[in-house]
Design a protein around this motif. Sequence first.
Motif, mmCIF file in Angstrom:
data_model
loop_
_atom_site.group_PDB
_atom_site.id
_atom_site.type_symbol
_atom_site.label_atom_id
_atom_site.label_comp_id
_atom_site.label_asym_id
_atom_site.label_seq_id
_atom_site.Cartn_x
_atom_site.Cartn_y
_atom_site.Cartn_z
ATOM 1 N N GLU A 186 44.598 37.686 5.507
ATOM 2 C CA GLU A 186 43.854 36.548 4.954
ATOM 3 C C GLU A 186 42.653 37.026 4.132
ATOM 4 O O GLU A 186 42.375 36.496 3.049
ATOM 5 N N ALA A 187 41.958 38.047 4.644
ATOM 6 C CA ALA A 187 40.815 38.599 3.913
ATOM 7 C C ALA A 187 41.266 39.284 2.632
ATOM 8 O O ALA A 187 40.584 39.205 1.591
ATOM 9 N N ALA A 188 42.408 39.943 2.686
ATOM 10 C CA ALA A 188 42.936 40.620 1.494
ATOM 11 C C ALA A 188 43.307 39.618 0.419
ATOM 12 O O ALA A 188 43.113 39.863 -0.782
ATOM 13 N N LEU A 189 43.833 38.469 0.832
ATOM 14 C CA LEU A 189 44.153 37.409 -0.132
ATOM 15 C C LEU A 189 42.892 36.901 -0.819
ATOM 16 O O LEU A 189 42.885 36.648 -2.033
ATOM 17 N N GLU A 190 41.826 36.744 -0.044
ATOM 18 C CA GLU A 190 40.552 36.307 -0.639
ATOM 19 C C GLU A 190 40.025 37.333 -1.641
ATOM 20 O O GLU A 190 39.513 36.984 -2.697
ATOM 21 N N LEU A 191 40.164 38.608 -1.300
ATOM 22 C CA LEU A 191 39.696 39.661 -2.212
ATOM 23 C C LEU A 191 40.499 39.693 -3.501
ATOM 24 O O LEU A 191 40.011 40.175 -4.534
ATOM 25 N N THR A 192 41.727 39.185 -3.461
ATOM 26 C CA THR A 192 42.565 39.154 -4.667
ATOM 27 C C THR A 192 42.647 37.739 -5.238
ATOM 28 O O THR A 192 43.590 37.387 -5.949
ATOM 29 N N SER A 193 41.608 36.917 -4.875
ATOM 30 C CA SER A 193 41.463 35.547 -5.412
ATOM 31 C C SER A 193 42.651 34.657 -5.063
ATOM 32 O O SER A 193 43.124 33.851 -5.878
#
Length: 275
Positions: free
Chosen positions: A260-267
């Motif tokens: 979930e955090a990785a998705l946020e980092l990739t917008s």
Amino acid sequence: MNQLVYGFIIKNQDYILDEWMKRMKEKADERLIKVVSDQMFTRTSREFIDMVISNIQNNNDEFKYKLSEFAEKVVRLGWPLTFVNEGLREFNLIVFEAMQENGVVTPDNQMEIIYDFDRWSTPMNNEIVHMYSQTWEKTVSLQKIALQELSAPLIPVLEGITVMPLVGTIDTERAKQIMENLLNGVVKHRSEVVLIDITGVPVVDTMVAHHIIQAAEAVRLVGAKCMLCGIRPEIAQTIVNLGINLNEIITKNSLKNGVEAALELTSRKIIEVEE
């Protein structure tokens, strides 16, 4: 080989095979016999006897081919070299005893036949040991490579996001493999975020933490972000007690939170869709 011995072996192949299998089953470790069916044991035993006979017939090319095939099979079946060597010794004994019972071996020719047996069997035994050892080393080498590849896989899960799940202990050799796979994978998959999941790592000590920090730094140098997932409470406590600084690394307690955090980092983000 002595023509008397040669002729006797060729004529009594079936008896030699049956007697050989009976004796070798008695000598074999119970675990060795259990892993193969009776049909497989019979077929492999026949191949062993055929291989020996091809050597008796001085058919060198056929012998080497059959030896190579036989070595690969017995290594896969888990037959130890001692069992194979014992098989050759038992073959010689069966033939010699049968020739004595049939009157082919007499007091006059006994020493000549024994000497002839030894002159024939010793080079063959050396060749079998050599081929078995080569096949075993090759098999172990291939297994080691396969285990290394499986020990630190880098898995692309979404565009720009890859995961490396780690299971088991991490030593120096494996740490090198992790580093190599990480760097190659980041470039190959064009990763923006790499998640290292240590849920399956039982112990995180100073050395393991050092290797992880190095891997994260290397990932950052090739233009990607690194995230450490699966930090259990006991591991967090260990890291604090050891005074290990993970300030430069994003940490999450589970792989789910890490994705979930990785998705946020990739917008990007996960949204629920109502039916």
